[in-house]
Scaffold this active site. Structure first.
Site, PDB file in Angstrom:
ATOM      1  CG  LEU A 156      -1.830  -1.196   1.421  1.00  0.00           C
ATOM      2  CD1 LEU A 156      -2.837  -0.919   2.526  1.00  0.00           C
ATOM      3  CD2 LEU A 156      -2.543  -1.573   0.140  1.00  0.00           C
ATOM      4  N   GLY A 202       1.191  -5.128   1.458  1.00  0.00           N
ATOM      5  CA  GLY A 202       0.132  -5.153   0.438  1.00  0.00           C
ATOM      6  C   GLY A 202       0.596  -5.828  -0.845  1.00  0.00           C
ATOM      7  CG  ASN A 218       6.641  -5.472   5.809  1.00  0.00           C
ATOM      8  OD1 ASN A 218       5.577  -5.516   5.213  1.00  0.00           O
ATOM      9  ND2 ASN A 218       7.512  -4.531   5.611  1.00  0.00           N
ATOM     10  CD  GLU A 219       0.957  -5.775   6.743  1.00  0.00           C
ATOM     11  OE1 GLU A 219       1.685  -6.767   6.989  1.00  0.00           O
ATOM     12  OE2 GLU A 219       0.310  -5.660   5.689  1.00  0.00           O
TER      13      GLU A 219
HETATM   14  C1  LIG Z   1      -6.689   4.628   4.439  1.00  0.00           C
HETATM   15  C2  LIG Z   1      -6.454   4.503   5.865  1.00  0.00           C
HETATM   16  C3  LIG Z   1      -6.351   3.090   6.278  1.00  0.00           C
HETATM   17  C4  LIG Z   1      -5.744   3.015   7.616  1.00  0.00           C
HETATM   18  C5  LIG Z   1      -5.465   1.593   7.947  1.00  0.00           C
HETATM   19  C6  LIG Z   1      -4.312   1.500   8.813  1.00  0.00           C
HETATM   20  C7  LIG Z   1      -3.587   0.381   8.899  1.00  0.00           C
HETATM   21  C8  LIG Z   1      -3.896  -0.785   8.089  1.00  0.00           C
HETATM   22  C9  LIG Z   1      -2.645  -1.421   7.603  1.00  0.00           C
HETATM   23  C10 LIG Z   1      -2.881  -1.981   6.292  1.00  0.00           C
HETATM   24  C11 LIG Z   1      -1.803  -2.925   5.949  1.00  0.00           C
HETATM   25  C12 LIG Z   1      -0.672  -2.259   5.275  1.00  0.00           C
HETATM   26  C13 LIG Z   1      -0.222  -2.752   4.178  1.00  0.00           C
HETATM   27  C14 LIG Z   1       0.915  -2.119   3.471  1.00  0.00           C
HETATM   28  O1  LIG Z   1       1.158  -2.503   2.355  1.00  0.00           O
HETATM   29  S1  LIG Z   1       1.838  -0.886   4.209  1.00  0.00           S
HETATM   30  C15 LIG Z   1       3.201  -0.647   3.120  1.00  0.00           C
HETATM   31  C16 LIG Z   1       4.305  -1.627   3.451  1.00  0.00           C
HETATM   32  N1  LIG Z   1       5.386  -1.522   2.513  1.00  0.00           N
HETATM   33  C17 LIG Z   1       6.639  -1.619   2.886  1.00  0.00           C
HETATM   34  O2  LIG Z   1       7.004  -1.792   4.017  1.00  0.00           O
HETATM   35  C18 LIG Z   1       7.627  -1.467   1.765  1.00  0.00           C
HETATM   36  C19 LIG Z   1       8.597  -0.400   2.049  1.00  0.00           C
HETATM   37  N2  LIG Z   1       9.521  -0.327   0.927  1.00  0.00           N
HETATM   38  C20 LIG Z   1      10.587  -1.137   0.785  1.00  0.00           C
HETATM   39  O3  LIG Z   1      10.862  -2.057   1.539  1.00  0.00           O
HETATM   40  C21 LIG Z   1      11.495  -0.828  -0.372  1.00  0.00           C
HETATM   41  O4  LIG Z   1      11.171   0.446  -0.852  1.00  0.00           O
HETATM   42  C22 LIG Z   1      11.380  -1.852  -1.533  1.00  0.00           C
HETATM   43  C23 LIG Z   1       9.944  -2.064  -1.996  1.00  0.00           C
HETATM   44  C24 LIG Z   1      12.005  -3.195  -1.139  1.00  0.00           C
HETATM   45  C25 LIG Z   1      12.192  -1.309  -2.732  1.00  0.00           C
HETATM   46  O5  LIG Z   1      13.497  -1.018  -2.331  1.00  0.00           O
HETATM   47  P1  LIG Z   1      14.414  -0.117  -3.264  1.00  0.00           P
HETATM   48  O6  LIG Z   1      14.363  -0.636  -4.668  1.00  0.00           O
HETATM   49  O7  LIG Z   1      15.748  -0.030  -2.592  1.00  0.00           O
HETATM   50  O8  LIG Z   1      13.707   1.313  -3.322  1.00  0.00           O
HETATM   51  P2  LIG Z   1      13.668   2.456  -2.185  1.00  0.00           P
HETATM   52  O9  LIG Z   1      13.508   1.884  -0.835  1.00  0.00           O
HETATM   53  O10 LIG Z   1      14.841   3.379  -2.399  1.00  0.00           O
HETATM   54  O11 LIG Z   1      12.303   3.210  -2.556  1.00  0.00           O
HETATM   55  C26 LIG Z   1      12.188   3.985  -3.768  1.00  0.00           C
HETATM   56  C27 LIG Z   1      11.135   5.058  -3.538  1.00  0.00           C
HETATM   57  O12 LIG Z   1       9.878   4.449  -3.324  1.00  0.00           O
HETATM   58  C28 LIG Z   1       9.278   4.933  -2.121  1.00  0.00           C
HETATM   59  N3  LIG Z   1       8.452   3.872  -1.512  1.00  0.00           N
HETATM   60  C29 LIG Z   1       8.854   2.649  -1.146  1.00  0.00           C
HETATM   61  N4  LIG Z   1       7.824   1.935  -0.638  1.00  0.00           N
HETATM   62  C30 LIG Z   1       6.744   2.754  -0.675  1.00  0.00           C
HETATM   63  C31 LIG Z   1       5.370   2.603  -0.294  1.00  0.00           C
HETATM   64  N5  LIG Z   1       4.885   1.461   0.225  1.00  0.00           N
HETATM   65  N6  LIG Z   1       4.532   3.641  -0.456  1.00  0.00           N
HETATM   66  C32 LIG Z   1       4.980   4.826  -0.998  1.00  0.00           C
HETATM   67  N7  LIG Z   1       6.281   5.016  -1.388  1.00  0.00           N
HETATM   68  C33 LIG Z   1       7.139   3.997  -1.230  1.00  0.00           C
HETATM   69  C34 LIG Z   1      10.480   5.285  -1.266  1.00  0.00           C
HETATM   70  O13 LIG Z   1      10.101   6.195  -0.273  1.00  0.00           O
HETATM   71  C35 LIG Z   1      11.406   5.901  -2.285  1.00  0.00           C
HETATM   72  O14 LIG Z   1      10.943   7.199  -2.573  1.00  0.00           O
HETATM   73  P3  LIG Z   1      11.981   8.404  -2.797  1.00  0.00           P
HETATM   74  O15 LIG Z   1      12.822   7.988  -3.968  1.00  0.00           O
HETATM   75  O16 LIG Z   1      11.123   9.584  -3.076  1.00  0.00           O
HETATM   76  O17 LIG Z   1      12.777   8.505  -1.540  1.00  0.00           O
END
Ligand SMILES: CCCCC/C=C\CCCC/C=C/C(=O)SCCNC(=O)CCNC(=O)[C@H](O)C(C)(C)COP(=O)(O)OP(=O)(O)OC[C@H]1O[C@@H](n2cnc3c(N)ncnc32)[C@H](O)[C@@H]1OP(=O)(O)O
Length: 210
Positions: free
Chosen positions: A52, A90, A114-115
């Site tokens: 997400l 997500g 990994n939430e």
């Molecule tokens: C609507 C309200 C609802 C409220 C409900 C509350 C809670 C419910 C929880 C729901 C369950 C949540 C589910 C989710 O999916 S939460 C998101 C979890 N995602 C992560 O933990 C992933 C984090 N990212 C990473 O681990 C890494 O970025 C990677 C995917 C392995 C890629 O690594 P790499 O190639 O080294 O890239 P970077 O880390 O340098 O990232 C590049 C840019 O992308 C941005 N980024 C990364 N992930 C996200 C994301 N999930 N959302 C938005 N943006 C993201 C990162 O910041 C970098 O941006 P930048 O270049 O501008 O710095």
């Protein structure tokens, strides 16, 4: 279907809306019996989806959050088949909703819910989808520790079905799809799938999610 929303295919409102519209079109297309979903981002190693979009969950209006959450649920209800690189949270859910998961065998990729590592809670329907795939005990450990599994570990617990060399992912996905499509008739497959998900569908109905 090729996902290409740089930098990491994060699931924003716009991205999910477009995804759901595309899936709806495919559902209505009588010629379409299966879907392979993959990432065509140019980064290396490749990300399937970063999950997400975190920016959608912070500092937004209640209306925006409502709209976002609704489309997250719609996406989860529609998916079919996938192949991938890194798939946290997500992104992992996106894969779990598929019938078969093929992961590129590169230890730099990880997959999991990994939430808890992020200080948030995987919603119960994320958890149930995981239980249905890897069983209760594996889910208990995975969710409480917020584990992200490398390909070999993911295969071992059944989180993915097959590992293949990175350059063969799409070929193997196509071969696998061909095999699945040899099963005659959509109706028997759809009915079998509904039966497998019967209890889960009932739970969702109880929680007013469908
Ligand atoms: C609507 C309200 C609802 C409220 C409900 C509350 C809670 C419910 C929880 C729901 C369950 C949540 C589910 C989710 O999916 S939460 C998101 C979890 N995602 C992560 O933990 C992933 C984090 N990212 C990473 O681990 C890494 O970025 C990677 C995917 C392995 C890629 O690594 P790499 O190639 O080294 O890239 P970077 O880390 O340098 O990232 C590049 C840019 O992308 C941005 N980024 C990364 N992930 C996200 C994301 N999930 N959302 C938005 N943006 C993201 C990162 O910041 C970098 O941006 P930048 O270049 O501008 O710095």
């Amino acid at each position: 279907m090729h996902m290409q929303s740089p930098p990491v295919n994060s699931l924003s409102l716009d991205f999910l809306t477009e995804l759901c519209i595309s899936l709806e079109k495919l559902e209505m297309d009588k010629g379409c019996r299966g879907l392979i979903i993959t990432s065509v981002l140019s980064n290396q190693p490749k990300v399937f989806s970063a999950g997400l979009d975190i920016l959608e969950m912070y500092g937004k209006s209640p209306e925006h959050c409502g709209e976002f959450w609704k489309v997250v649920q719609e996406m989860w209800l529609k998916f079919y088949g996938s192949n991938m690189g890194s798939s946290p949270a997500g992104g992992c859910l996106l894969s779990l909703t598929c019938d078969y998961r093929i992961m590129a065998d590169n230890p730099r990729y990880t997959i999991g819910l990994n939430e808890t590592q992020l200080g948030i809670v995987a919603p119960f329907w994320f958890k149930e989808t995981m239980v249905n795939t890897v069983g209760h005990r594996n889910t208990e450990v995975a969710l409480q520790l917020g584990l992200l599994y490398k390909p070999a570990e993911a295969l071992k617990i059944g989180l993915v079905d097959q590992l293949v060399p990175e350059d063969q992912v799409f070929t193997v996905a196509s071969q696998t799809m061909t095999k699945w499509l040899t099963i005659p008739g959509n109706v028997s497959v759809i009915t079998t799938k509904s039966t497998l998900n019967l209890l889960f569908s009932f739970q969702l109905w109880c929680f007013n999610l469908v």
